[in-house]
Design an enzyme around this catalytic site. Structure first.
Site, mmCIF file in Angstrom:
data_model
loop_
_atom_site.group_PDB
_atom_site.id
_atom_site.type_symbol
_atom_site.label_atom_id
_atom_site.label_comp_id
_atom_site.label_asym_id
_atom_site.label_seq_id
_atom_site.Cartn_x
_atom_site.Cartn_y
_atom_site.Cartn_z
ATOM 1 N N CYS A 211 0.850 -0.950 -0.098
ATOM 2 C CA CYS A 211 -0.142 -0.033 0.042
ATOM 3 C C CYS A 211 0.799 1.193 -0.020
ATOM 4 C CB CYS A 211 -0.799 0.009 1.362
ATOM 5 S SG CYS A 211 -0.229 -0.264 2.913
ATOM 6 N N HIS B 262 -1.325 1.648 7.214
ATOM 7 C CA HIS B 262 -1.931 1.666 6.185
ATOM 8 C C HIS B 262 -1.658 2.801 5.430
ATOM 9 C CE1 HIS B 262 -4.097 0.054 2.767
ATOM 10 N NE2 HIS B 262 -5.083 0.964 2.941
#
Length: 822
Positions: free
Chosen positions: A288, A770
């Site tokens: 990510c 994230h």
């Protein structure tokens, strides 16, 4: 080519230049821009007696042309070009000589500029006014025009000569809802127009049915304010709407009407639409961080246009030893096309596997599938892309010169010129800026000034070292879990105790800070112990209240059979009087704990000798300061005779959760910039060598922004590390979406204004978290959230939410066109 021919060409060139320099500028004449680097290479080639200098190749101007410039009309130059440093201006005769000898390199265009008159003075009008336009929903381009150009002349640039000859054309403007539509028609009479927009069918009202109307409009011009009517004779440079940074032309015409030179623009009409650039990216496993950086970069219009139109193909430098031989540029170009030619939010997901594989081959830290840093990936990617398309094939050796008291402007120009002699690419054109660094010797006052290029501006956050330390406050047999804001870098234990004392009303002299290990006291901290050496969450910190001069540690355990014991609670600090007996005092403490947990129990029925034995704790070291005792409970007696579960009894000793720490207020981006440019004194570990004193000195240092790029990437330093611990700084940063004005941070006198177009966000803590991205699509002007394969439209207000202000890690700004005066 032999030496004689080279010398002959050089003489012809010098003769033309000498002739022109002796005559005044004449209005109506034309001059041409050439890359200063190419001209220097050609002159070195002509003067080389050894034959070792390589031929210059075709004349290059592509490094001078704005990436969004149209091939039609007059090419727009890049922002911030400096005469003699980036380009030279040559007369038409000299230009014709060079082009007859060498021609133009691939991707280069003739950049012609007229001689204009201002009052009685003639000058070469290098900085022509320009207007933005696009064909349909294609890529936004820029078109220059000489001063005095009319609307009719501008229109004729777009269409073919045949189309212009076969129709009588006029331009008519009407206004509604802040939109202006320009249409072309043929007719034998004047036609009156009331008002219409570009979305209407112009073959119907408001025109009279007897009028002969072309079925499709040629231009539509949008602007944000005011009313304006123009005709063919209107002079563009006097129209404030067309020159406004928010105005642009939309060309709506059949492809056969357009000049063939606009082929790349016509293709963009086919390739780009309102869902272009909205493809997600597949997460390959903890990638990510890569997807976030790629989506931000994908929405950088100058770089994406460069790759979408295939300009990188002709500029790949395959001989560069620190590049990838073009492999990464080709892989990135293919990925950009996948992202921008997909089906957008309808479900298209691009696969970055090949790109990642190529990047990992040359940047080994990105080979695996571990979570990494989006800023580090972006830095590696842009550096490698730069070397892959670096226009400098043979990098010259450059000897750096000392500042020696010279003016800043002179040193900065020299440093930038030296940088461009070795680095010249689309990355440098758009992303590279320049820092000014000043180091002053405290002994002799010598001031060393240097200017260095940068790719990012990495900003510290005010109070970045301010974090929370979890401690348990214990008084008697009552405990409260507290989260205390502390400066983990500079603060010591006494600072922690000051905060606890202020929160609890307890005198600091009564507070005992202890590290607990295996449910026993391990050491009492000294008041000067640095908090940076505390490693949480592994270090269990408790602060006790000692309410007498004779405190004693009490540890609780339960018989486990076979001579083993198990801890049942954390230790308590029992305050004793000088002559008080220990056993009755401990039994009184235990009785209070039991009565609190079991209020109906009759304490007189307890056989204290059977309930627990009390042993002196000989395991405590000298660092624990006080003596201690261990209370070992009998499992059999508690369970069979009292019917008591000791786990339930000691549940009441579990700490209560204290009030949450108030969230710090947001800091402004300007606060971060001010901290970055603040003068600092170097530490004793960073001594600087003064060439005047001939010794290492603890000097003062100051950093300033000097030259800012077209695309400004700001890195917020959210991750802090010390010897034993690391932490993410979640301070809210209030950053402007539009109108970032940096004039107060630029001693160079620039006045740049920037608008935000992308944010790389990191959610969560240091150990994982994230990454996502927020980016503004440069085709439809809307903001979108990119979360790996998921793409969703968001409102611009999302960028100013508290969550986004805490998670923003990289800020991408693009310079406004009307402030590119570098």
């Amino acid at each position: 080519m032999d030496l004689a021919n080279r010398v002959d060409r050089a003489r012809q060139w010098e003769s033309v230049i000498a002739s022109v320099e002796s005559t005044p500028l004449e209005p109506g004449n034309w001059w041409f821009l050439i890359s200063a680097g190419w001209l220097r290479s050609w002159q070195s080639y002509c003067q080389d007696l050894t034959g070792a200098a390589p031929p210059p190749g075709g004349i290059t101007t592509d490094n001078l042309i704005h990436p969004l410039s149209s091939k039609l009309g007059f090419a727009q130059t890049r922002d911030g070009l400096v005469v003699d440093e980036d380009y030279v201006v040559v007369p038409e005769e000299a230009w014709n000589l060079l082009t007859s000898w060498y021609g133009l390199s691939e991707g280069s265009l003739a950049i012609s500029r007229p001689v204009a008159v201002n009052g009685e003075s003639a000058f070469i009008d290098v900085n022509l006014p320009s207007v933005k336009f696009r064909i349909g929903n294609g890529t936004m381009r820029r078109l220059c025009f000489p001063r005095g150009y009319t609307v009719g002349q501008l229109k004729r640039i777009f269409i073919t000569k045949e189309e212009a000859e076969k129709r009588e054309e006029r331009l008519m403007f009407g206004e509604e809802n802040n939109e202006i539509c320009v249409t072309s028609f043929t007719g034998e009479e004047d036609i009156s127009v009331t008002s219409f927009t570009g979305d209407e069918d112009i073959s119907g009202a408001p025109f009279n049915s007897k009028d002969k109307i072309e079925q499709s409009p040629l231009f539509t011009v949008y602007y944000n304010e005011g009313r304006k009517s123009l005709d063919n004779d209107a002079v563009l440079v006097s129209d404030t709407h067309l020159l406004n940074s928010d105005a642009y032309l939309v060309v709506d015409a059949a492809p056969e009407m357009l000049q063939c030179d606009a082929e790349d623009v016509k293709q963009s009409l086919i390739k780009l639409n309102d869902t272009s650039g909205l493809s997600g990216l597949r997460n390959l496993g903890n990638t990510c961080f890569m997807n976030s950086a790629l989506q931000c970069l994908s929405n950088c219009e100058p770089l994406t246009s460069f790759f979408l139109h295939g300009h990188h193909v002709s500029q790949i430098n395959r001989s560069n030893p620190i590049g990838t031989g073009g492999a990464l540029a080709e892989a990135y170009g293919a990925l950009v096309k996948d992202i921008w030619q997909g089906n957008g939010c309808c479900g298209n997901v691009a696969d970055p596997s090949r790109f990642k594989h190529i990047l990992g081959r040359f940047e080994h830290r990105f080979m695996g599938y571990h979570q990494q840093d989006s800023q580090e990936l972006l830095s590696a990617l842009l550096d490698r892309l730069h070397e892959d398309v670096n226009r400098i094939v043979h990098k010259p050796y450059i000897e750096l010169q000392d500042s020696d008291g010279r003016p800043d402007c002179e040193i900065a120009k020299e440093s930038w010129t030296n940088h461009k002699l070795r680095n010249d690419s689309v990355v440098v054109d758009n992303f590279h800026g320049q820092f000014r660094s000043s180091v002053v010797c405290p002994n002799c006052g010598y001031n060393s000034v240097t200017f260095d290029p940068f790719l990012f501006v990495s900003l510290p956050l005010p109070n970045a070292s301010l974090s929370t330390l979890e401690v348990t406050f214990v008084r008697h047999d009552h405990a409260i879990q507290m989260r205390i804001p502390v400066d983990r870098v500079h603060a010591k234990i006494d600072n922690l105790l000051d905060s606890i004392g202020e929160a609890t009303g307890i005198s600091v002299s009564q507070l005992v800070p202890v590290e607990i290990y295996d449910h026993s006291p391990y050491k009492v901290y000294r008041k000067d112990y640095p908090l940076s050496r505390i490693n949480q969450p592994s270090d269990d910190i408790k602060v006790y209240v000692a309410e007498s001069d004779f405190p004693v540690w009490i540890t609780f355990k339960l018989e486990a059979g076979g001579g083993y014991t198990l801890p049942v609670a954390f230790p308590l600090l029992l305050s004793m009087e000088k002559d008080e007996e220990i056993v009755p005092a401990i039994r009184s403490l235990v009785a209070g704990i039991i009565k609190t947990a079991l209020p109906n129990i009759d304490l007189s029925t307890i056989d204290w000798d059977k309930l627990a034995r009390i042993d002196e704790d000989r395991s405590l070291g000298i660092d624990c300061l006080y003596s201690g005792y261990i209370v070992v409970f009998s499992r059999t007696y508690c369970r069979d005779e009292l019917g008591v579960d000791l786990g339930t009894v000691f549940e009441n000793l579990e700490p209560e959760v204290g009030p949450p720490v108030s969230q710090p207020k947001a800091v402004s981006l300007q606060d971060c910039l001010d901290l970055f440019t603040m003068e600092e004194r170097l530490s004793a570990d960073e001594l600087w060598y003064c060439k005047r004193c001939k010794d290492h000195q603890q000097a003062s240092k100051k950093m300033d922004l000097w030259r800012l790029p077209n695309v400004l990437v700001i890195h917020l330093k959210r991750f802090s590390y010390s010897r034993l611990w690391g932490e993410k700084v979640s301070t809210r940063v209030d950053y402007p979406i539009n109108g970032l004005d940096l004039r107060s941070n630029l001693p160079s006198g620039e006045h740049p204004v920037y608008d935000l177009f992308a944010v790389s966000n990191h959610h969560g803590g240091l150990g994982g978290g994230h990454y996502t991205a927020l980016a503004k699509n440069f085709v439809n002007g809307q903001w979108f959230n990119f979360d790996d394969s998921y793409v969703s439209k968001v409102d611009a207000s999302t960028l100013q939410s508290k969550d986004t202000q805490r998670s923003a890690y990289l800020l991408f700004y693009i310079r406004r066109d009307d402030t590119n005066n570098r």
